[in-house]
Scaffold this motif. Structure first.
Motif, PDB file in Angstrom:
ATOM      1  N   HIS A 127      26.978  10.040  54.509  1.00  0.00           N
ATOM      2  CA  HIS A 127      27.710  10.575  55.537  1.00  0.00           C
ATOM      3  C   HIS A 127      27.639  10.125  56.876  1.00  0.00           C
ATOM      4  CE1 HIS A 127      27.868  14.421  57.990  1.00  0.00           C
ATOM      5  NE2 HIS A 127      29.197  14.108  57.761  1.00  0.00           N
ATOM      6  N   ILE A 145      30.066   8.056  59.636  1.00  0.00           N
ATOM      7  CA  ILE A 145      30.281   8.419  61.047  1.00  0.00           C
ATOM      8  C   ILE A 145      30.085   7.059  62.054  1.00  0.00           C
ATOM      9  CG2 ILE A 145      29.440   9.876  63.109  1.00  0.00           C
ATOM     10  CD1 ILE A 145      28.440  11.728  60.958  1.00  0.00           C
ATOM     11  N   ASP A 182      33.601  13.072  61.489  1.00  0.00           N
ATOM     12  CA  ASP A 182      33.176  12.851  60.074  1.00  0.00           C
ATOM     13  C   ASP A 182      34.265  13.343  59.153  1.00  0.00           C
ATOM     14  OD1 ASP A 182      33.153  15.419  60.076  1.00  0.00           O
ATOM     15  OD2 ASP A 182      30.941  15.908  59.362  1.00  0.00           O
ATOM     16  N   TYR A 205      32.641  16.198  64.709  1.00  0.00           N
ATOM     17  CA  TYR A 205      31.256  16.410  64.208  1.00  0.00           C
ATOM     18  C   TYR A 205      30.356  16.965  65.284  1.00  0.00           C
ATOM     19  CZ  TYR A 205      26.393  15.163  62.369  1.00  0.00           C
ATOM     20  OH  TYR A 205      25.258  15.252  61.947  1.00  0.00           O
TER      21      TYR A 205
END
Length: 549
Positions: A37, A41, A56, A61
């Motif tokens: 994850h 980004i 994200d 985010y």
């Protein structure tokens, strides 16, 4: 206490073995959830050229600051988009963290403590893991111990270079994970001053300079929050809009985690720190607890420094009563705890009875590690490589050397078997266990079987379906599926959990050519999955299929 546990050549040998294990871990595929994850980004920054916005698969985010993502995106530019590039900056910071721990142990005690403390830190379970399942923790931990080292040197010598070093370390830590990077060094300073009773230091003008430099160094991150959120009140995160990004990063970020606003994992587990530390700081956790008890007993006698025990006990209270707890939160106490444990080991070296007890404790821990390795790598995920087996035999010989050598003292044996057992453990984890385990994470297998057959730019995800590893390995950005995703005469593809197939068909969509890969949330292992006979039944399937009306 001034004599090193090992000779220079032995220290070099043990650190070299650890370096090999760390290096292998750099090439282990990324795990979904936080690691992949976060890599995505950074991938968004790399692909779009937008290094201001944190994005994200949910959109904006609003959690961790920019530094980790900036470093990863910059690494992509040098090495390409791959696991090594994502993990390499964290590895470099880990080297800094180990060196800073050595220097901190040396300045608080002596060089012997510094060397042993660095070895303890480098061979602790969760510290190594932080360079494999990479999040912010390796960078944060390094920045914290670097800051503490620089602050202690400054308090002793009042040099401007250490003011600069401390401000830079604090700022880099803040730009990685927020206020905790400042809080821990502040606690260290408080307990150092309480022990020294040198209150005049509090009024030194260098503090003001340090504060100004810190603000200067964090200003790029603060400005980015201003650009992404303050200038765009329409941006929505977790159902909220008109977000004050500057206020969030300067005030709210850590408060939300402590209060549980951003989650409630282990909220009411008030012994979380105690039992999680046992495995996270393995194989040194029992020694650390013995050192802590001894330090608490001698606390008011002022026999030793208060910095290391003060940091541990303060963070114990903070984490225990936090509304949101995760095991990797403990990594930030590892460097100072390593110094505490290292000084305790050397202080008690002359007590033959005590050293024998420590040897027995560490030998039992090493045997348990070896037993666990047999279960995992012989039964659950058997080793098939002859090369791996050859290396295992060589590393086993190192472990047994420290067990039976007549040239080593009991303390050398205790430390040697602990380090070599961890080297063997992570060699097998990184070379055999994780590579096999990660075949049960569908993202990378799907990308590999569809390379050249499916354009990743035409791949969409069904509602509430995510595969960060697919996006990372396909070097594509997450796209959520909607009716507007389908256009005439264009081939589109959909990723979905096979359990959602009936829902997709019921809504009138047609599925054509398809690819399937087994999928399991590998960061949440259980005994049923570990059992080879039951494993497939615990997996679902992730499907990548052509979709049309």
């Amino acid at each position: 206490m001034n004599k090193s546990v090992f000779s220079k050549s032995t220290y070099f040998f043990l650190f070299a073995l650890l370096a090999i294990v760390y290096a292998i871990g750099l090439f282990v595929p990324l795990m979904d959830n936080d690691s992949a994850h976060h890599a995505n980004i950074a991938l968004h920054m790399y692909l779009t050229g937008d290094y201001v916005s944190l994005i994200d698969h949910h959109g904006a985010y609003l959690d961790k600051p920019h530094l980790h993502f900036w470093l990863s995106a910059f690494s992509y530019k040098i090495f390409g988009v791959n696991p090594f590039a994502y993990k390499f900056p964290s590895f470099l910071f880990s080297v800094l963290g180990v060196y800073s721990t050595y220097r901190l142990g040396k300045i608080l005690y002596n060089e012997a403590v510094g060397k042993l403390s660095a070895l303890i830190l480098a061979s602790s379970f969760a510290f190594i893991l932080a360079n494999n399942d990479v999040r912010m923790d390796a960078i944060l931990t390094a920045c914290i111990v670097f800051s503490i080292w620089q602050l202690v040197v400054w308090m002793q010598h009042k040099k401007l270079i250490n003011v600069l070093g401390a401000a830079l370390g604090l700022a880099l830590g803040f730009c990685t994970k927020g206020h905790i990077a400042v809080f821990v060094p502040a606690v260290a300073v408080i307990f150092y001053l309480l022990y020294k009773k040198d209150w005049k230091l509090l009024w030194h003008w260098h503090w003001l300079l340090m504060g100004l430099l810190f603000l200067l160094f964090i200003s790029p991150v603060v400005y980015c929050y201003y650009l992404q959120f303050n200038l765009h009140p329409e941006v929505t995160v977790r159902g909220q809009h008109h977000i004050n990004g500057v206020k969030f990063i300067l005030l709210n970020q850590s408060i939300e985690r402590f209060s549980g606003t951003m989650g409630s994992d282990a909220k009411h587990d008030y012994l979380f720190f105690i039992h999680s530390f046992l495995w996270a700081f393995a194989p040194w956790s029992l020694i650390a607890y013995l050192a802590i008890v001894a330090s608490v007993k001698d606390f008011l006698k002022r026999k030793e420094e208060w910095l290391t025990i003060g940091v541990f006990l303060t963070l114990l209270l903070i984490v225990s009563f936090s509304g949101f707890k995760l095991p990797h939160y403990l990594n930030i106490v590892f460097p100072t705890t390593a110094v505490l444990a290292g000084s305790y080991l050397l202080k008690m070296e002359s007590n033959t009875k005590w050293v024998k007890t420590i040897f027995i404790i560490q030998a039992v821990i090493a045997c348990l590690l070896l037993l666990g390795l047999i279960v995992i790598n012989a039964w659950a995920f058997p080793v098939h490589s002859i090369l791996i087996m050859i290396v295992v035999v060589l590393l086993l010989s190192v472990v047994f050397y420290f067990f039976i050598s007549k040239k080593c003292s009991l303390l050398q044996k205790a430390v040697g078997i602990s380090v070599s057992a961890m080297v063997l453990s992570f060699f097998l984890l990184n070379s055999n266990f994780y590579p096999q385990l990660l075949t049960y994470q569908a993202g990378r297998p799907l990308e590999e079987m569809t390379k050249g057959k499916v354009n990743p730019q035409d791949v969409f995800f069904w509602n509430n379906t995510y595969s960060s590893s697919y996006n990372f390995y396909s070097r594509s950005l997450y796209q959520n599926f909607s009716d507007s995703s389908l256009k005439a005469d264009e081939k589109k593809w959909l990723i979905f959990d096979i359990k959602s197939e009936a829902e997709i068909l019921q809504k009138g969509y047609h599925l054509g050519q398809r690819f399937e890969a087994r999928d399991f949330e590998i960061t949440k292992l259980d005994i049923k999955f570990i059992d080879p006979a039951k494993r497939d039944n615990q997996c679902t399937k992730l499907v990548l299929a052509e979709i049309s009306r």
